[in-house]
Write a protein that holds these residues in place. Structure first.
Motif, PDB file in Angstrom:
ATOM      1  N   PRO A  22       0.840  -1.194   0.000  1.00 14.27           N
ATOM      2  CA  PRO A  22       0.000   0.000   0.000  1.00 14.27           C
ATOM      3  C   PRO A  22       0.878   1.248   0.000  1.00 14.27           C
ATOM      4  O   PRO A  22       1.905   1.277   0.663  1.00 14.27           O
ATOM      5  CB  PRO A  22      -0.814  -0.112   1.294  1.00 14.27           C
ATOM      6  CG  PRO A  22      -0.239  -1.239   2.063  1.00 14.27           C
ATOM      7  CD  PRO A  22       0.671  -2.002   1.169  1.00 14.27           C
ATOM      8  N   SER A  23       0.463   2.243  -0.751  1.00 13.24           N
ATOM      9  CA  SER A  23       1.292   3.443  -0.848  1.00 13.24           C
ATOM     10  C   SER A  23       1.127   4.315   0.391  1.00 13.24           C
ATOM     11  O   SER A  23       0.063   4.382   0.988  1.00 13.24           O
ATOM     12  CB  SER A  23       0.944   4.229  -2.106  1.00 13.24           C
ATOM     13  OG  SER A  23      -0.384   4.693  -2.022  1.00 13.24           O
ATOM     14  N   LEU A  24       2.214   4.949   0.774  1.00 14.65           N
ATOM     15  CA  LEU A  24       2.225   5.842   1.921  1.00 14.65           C
ATOM     16  C   LEU A  24       2.035   7.273   1.443  1.00 14.65           C
ATOM     17  O   LEU A  24       2.471   7.620   0.343  1.00 14.65           O
ATOM     18  CB  LEU A  24       3.582   5.769   2.632  1.00 14.65           C
ATOM     19  CG  LEU A  24       3.995   4.456   3.245  1.00 14.65           C
ATOM     20  CD1 LEU A  24       5.430   4.556   3.760  1.00 14.65           C
ATOM     21  CD2 LEU A  24       3.071   4.077   4.373  1.00 14.65           C
ATOM     22  N   PRO A  25       1.441   8.109   2.281  1.00 10.70           N
ATOM     23  CA  PRO A  25       1.441   9.530   1.931  1.00 10.70           C
ATOM     24  C   PRO A  25       2.897   9.987   1.818  1.00 10.70           C
ATOM     25  O   PRO A  25       3.750   9.526   2.581  1.00 10.70           O
ATOM     26  CB  PRO A  25       0.754  10.202   3.117  1.00 10.70           C
ATOM     27  CG  PRO A  25       0.113   9.119   3.899  1.00 10.70           C
ATOM     28  CD  PRO A  25       0.795   7.837   3.547  1.00 10.70           C
ATOM     29  N   LEU A  26       3.200  10.852   0.906  1.00 11.01           N
ATOM     30  CA  LEU A  26       4.575  11.296   0.696  1.00 11.01           C
ATOM     31  C   LEU A  26       5.200  11.892   1.959  1.00 11.01           C
ATOM     32  O   LEU A  26       6.400  11.783   2.183  1.00 11.01           O
ATOM     33  CB  LEU A  26       4.639  12.314  -0.440  1.00 11.01           C
ATOM     34  CG  LEU A  26       4.306  11.772  -1.823  1.00 11.01           C
ATOM     35  CD1 LEU A  26       4.288  12.898  -2.852  1.00 11.01           C
ATOM     36  CD2 LEU A  26       5.284  10.692  -2.232  1.00 11.01           C
ATOM     37  N   ALA A  27       4.386  12.513   2.796  1.00 12.38           N
ATOM     38  CA  ALA A  27       4.905  13.164   3.995  1.00 12.38           C
ATOM     39  C   ALA A  27       5.237  12.175   5.120  1.00 12.38           C
ATOM     40  O   ALA A  27       5.989  12.506   6.023  1.00 12.38           O
ATOM     41  CB  ALA A  27       3.896  14.188   4.509  1.00 12.38           C
ATOM     42  N   GLN A  28       4.692  10.950   5.063  1.00 11.94           N
ATOM     43  CA  GLN A  28       4.884  10.018   6.185  1.00 11.94           C
ATOM     44  C   GLN A  28       6.343   9.615   6.405  1.00 11.94           C
ATOM     45  O   GLN A  28       6.818   9.668   7.540  1.00 11.94           O
ATOM     46  CB  GLN A  28       3.999   8.788   6.042  1.00 11.94           C
ATOM     47  CG  GLN A  28       4.062   7.876   7.256  1.00 11.94           C
ATOM     48  CD  GLN A  28       3.063   6.748   7.206  1.00 11.94           C
ATOM     49  OE1 GLN A  28       2.010   6.864   6.570  1.00 11.94           O
ATOM     50  NE2 GLN A  28       3.366   5.654   7.863  1.00 11.94           N
TER      51      GLN A  28
END
Length: 116
Positions: A22-28
């Motif tokens: 699953p992709s993570l938010p870029l900021a995480q």
């Protein structure tokens, strides 16, 4: 030659069947790095402190307590270098860090001390 091409096509065709993470938010990942570095700074630097391994994973998902409008809240343990290699592992500290949703600012350190 035809056999090789068919074999290659079948092999490459199976690659699409691999399930993507699953992709993570870029900021995480940025927030996780900032939280880990804050804990390292608060606890004497890398010469005397190491955060739990989960904080070195991309995005630190297993240390992420919540993601809300307030930001990313991480909770993790730590201790002197090598603590995770002990049997059993013996962390000495727990840290909670709230990082902004864009991953650029520490908003709060609700707790940094002995394991409750």
């Amino acid at each position: 030659m035809l056999k090789a091409a068919v074999g290659l096509a079948l092999t490459l065709g199976g690659i699409g069947a691999i399930e993507a993470a699953p992709s993570l938010p870029l900021a995480q990942p940025k927030a996780a790095n900032l939280a880990r570095m804050k804990a390292e700074s608060l606890n004497g630097g890398l010469g005397s402190y190491r955060a739990a391994a989960c904080m070195y994973e991309t995005g630190a998902s297993s240390c992420l307590i919540s993601k809300s409008d307030q930001g990313f809240l991480f909770r993790f343990r730590g201790g002197p270098p090598g603590w995770e290699k002990q049997s059993p592992p013996s962390p000495t500290l727990e840290t909670r860090v709230l990082v902004s949703l864009n991953g650029e600012r520490i908003l709060a350190v609700p707790y940094n001390g002995p394991i409750p």
